[in-house]
Scaffold this active site. Structure first.
Site, short mmCIF file in Angstrom:
data_model
loop_
_atom_site.label_atom_id
_atom_site.label_comp_id
_atom_site.label_asym_id
_atom_site.label_seq_id
_atom_site.Cartn_x
_atom_site.Cartn_y
_atom_site.Cartn_z
N ASP A 249 -18.72 3.50 8.14
CA ASP A 249 -17.37 3.57 7.58
C ASP A 249 -16.99 2.23 6.97
O ASP A 249 -17.74 1.25 7.00
CB ASP A 249 -16.37 3.92 8.68
CG ASP A 249 -16.41 5.40 9.05
OD1 ASP A 249 -17.06 6.16 8.34
OD2 ASP A 249 -15.79 5.76 10.07
N LYS A 271 -15.13 5.98 4.32
CA LYS A 271 -13.97 6.70 4.84
C LYS A 271 -12.85 5.72 5.15
O LYS A 271 -12.94 4.90 6.05
CB LYS A 271 -14.34 7.50 6.09
CG LYS A 271 -15.18 8.73 5.76
CD LYS A 271 -15.57 9.48 7.03
CE LYS A 271 -14.37 10.13 7.69
NZ LYS A 271 -13.71 11.12 6.85
N MET A 384 -2.81 5.38 12.39
CA MET A 384 -2.66 5.87 11.00
C MET A 384 -1.25 6.38 10.72
O MET A 384 -1.06 7.42 10.13
CB MET A 384 -3.69 6.97 10.72
CG MET A 384 -5.13 6.52 10.89
SD MET A 384 -6.32 7.86 10.73
CE MET A 384 -6.11 8.72 12.30
#
Length: 467
Positions: A249, A271, A384
């Site tokens: 990632d 990602k 997030m």
């Protein structure tokens, strides 16, 4: 070289330590890892050494010290902590013909104690001839990362089976066998805790003479932690060093890939929140295809693979395809964030419940239920959630009006450019804007038990008024 590295046979041999306090105790801890017979020369012992003497693990000689005290020894340590006394004892030991190490006095040392990586019976000694002990410790740390904790047990098993291998296999086949044991399936199984399966595999290989040819591909989902290469686990490092191909990632410290095997293929799958270079379906299909080609695959994920890492989709597809899959946990972002600001996620008498949740769902940003349901003694760690900050503020002001909740914001935790801030509920979004935090951040919302519930239905504003 001014010094020559050598391992001494210690079983049943006499080692003398002159001194009875902490320096002597440090040497006792070290030498008691061996099978030597240890004698402590000192009129008085500190509590640790006295305990060892009481258990019969060392012999305490409190009498006068003379050259004969050091006779017939494999090694002598002089460790009184007093430079004058150390020099006098060194002279007595040398009069007896002993090999001597005087703590912190390299000029008086016949032997220098190395930094040791202990995977008994696998032992690595690192020395710098007394010039740079800090460097020796740094090298030791790197080797501790490289050599998995169970490696010594695997070496011991190999030693017990060496006779059977010699009786059944030709010399070339034996070399191939042990190369396979220490670089392929048996070592991986042993490192993951499957000792019995590894032993069965090795014994079967010795009996049949067949090994290595049928080793299929596998996938390890490895948690890289928050991104700093010194926060990945030892098992994670081991998997990186075994991998043929690594799918990784977005890592803000790409140096973590330096821990991988030099010839391993590295593929960036990009990602990042809201910007996926590779769709999840493509990543999953690629993992399956690589393993089906017989490759050892590492899927390197930020944080912990099992926490908001979409690992379930990958695991399901791999298992359905009959591919061996392993999860190697990592330090999750909430733990990294709390550690970065020197706080604990829980606190006795104040925070007794911890919820990990996300403000970014499959169909976009949202306020999680844990925010609406926050109770005294609770801490909510939001992943997030930067894009939902305004809605989260509005919800907290609506449901928890008047309560001085504690808000912590940590971005890029444990990495270069780390940002941390505290604020009140009303200005979460403004604080994020102020520090230009848009992506990788953890929001910690705490309601300590010592903060009373002062809410009332009269003064609670509506969400519509706050929007």
């Amino acid at each position: 070289m001014k010094t020559f590295p050598m391992f001494l046979q210690m079983a049943g041999r006499r080692v003398v330590i002159a001194g009875g306090q902490e320096q002597a105790a440090q040497k006792a801890r070290l030498i008691l890892k061996t099978e030597a017979q240890v004698t402590i020369l000192a009129p008085n012992l500190d509590d640790e050494l006295a305990g060892l003497a009481g258990q019969g693990r060392v012999i305490h000689d409190a009498g006068p010290i003379k050259p004969a005290s050091f006779a017939d020894t494999a090694l002598v340590f002089v460790a009184t902590g007093c430079p004058g006394a150390d020099m006098a004892l060194h002279a007595l030991a040398k009069a007896a013909g002993a090999t001597v190490n005087v703590v912190d006095q390299p000029a008086l040392c016949d032997a220098i104690t190395p930094s040791i990586v202990d995977r008994d019976p696998v032992v690595v000694a690192i020395g710098t001839e007394g010039t740079a002990p800090v460097l020796a410790r740094q090298i030791k740390t790197r080797l501790e990362e490289v050599l998995e904790p169970r490696l010594g047990d695997l070496a011991s098993l190999a030693g017990r089976l060496r006779g059977a291998a010699a009786a059944r296999l030709a010399p070339r086949a034996r070399r191939d066998l042990w190369r396979w044991v220490f670089s392929d399936s048996p070592r991986r199984l042993f490192a993951s805790g499957a000792e019995r399966e590894a032993a069965r595999l090795i014994k079967t290989a010795i009996e049949t003479g067949e090994f290595g040819q049928t080793s299929g591909g596998s996938v390890s989902l490895v948690g890289a932690g928050p991104g700093a290469k010194d926060l990945i686990t030892l098992r994670g490092v081991q998997r990186l060093q075994e991998a043929d191909v690594i799918y990784y990632d977005r890592l803000l410290e790409p140096e973590i890939l330096e821990l991988a095997r030099r010839d391993a293929e590295r593929i960036y799958v990009g990602k990042a929140p809201g910007c996926h270079s590779w769709p999840q379906e493509k990543i999953t299909q690629t993992l399956v295809a690589a393993a089906q080609r017989g490759q050892r695959v590492v899927r390197l994920k930020c944080g912990d693979p099992g926490i908001f890492g979409r690992s379930t989709e990958e695991i399901r597809a791999l298992k359905e395809s009959g591919i061996a899959v392993e999860i190697v946990p990592g330090v999750t972002a909430a733990c990294a964030a709390a550690a970065a600001i020197g706080e604990s996620l829980t606190e006795r008498g104040e925070i007794n419940a911890l919820t990990l949740t996300t403000g970014h769902l499959q169909d976009g940003f949202a306020v999680p239920e844990a925010i609406r349901d926050l109770r005294p003694g609770g801490c909510v760690a939001l992943y997030m959630a930067a894009g939902a900050a305004r809605d989260i503020s509005a919800q907290l002001l609506h449901t928890h009006h008047g309560i001085p909740l504690e808000i912590r914001i940590v971005a890029k935790a444990q990495r270069a450019g780390q940002i941390s801030a505290s604020c009140n509920v009303a200005v979460i979004a403004a604080t994020l804007d102020r520090y230009q935090i848009t992506g990788t951040a953890i929001l910690l919302v705490r309601w300590p038990l010592s903060v009373p519930d002062t809410r009332s239905s009269v003064d609670t504003p509506s969400i519509a008024m706050l929007a």
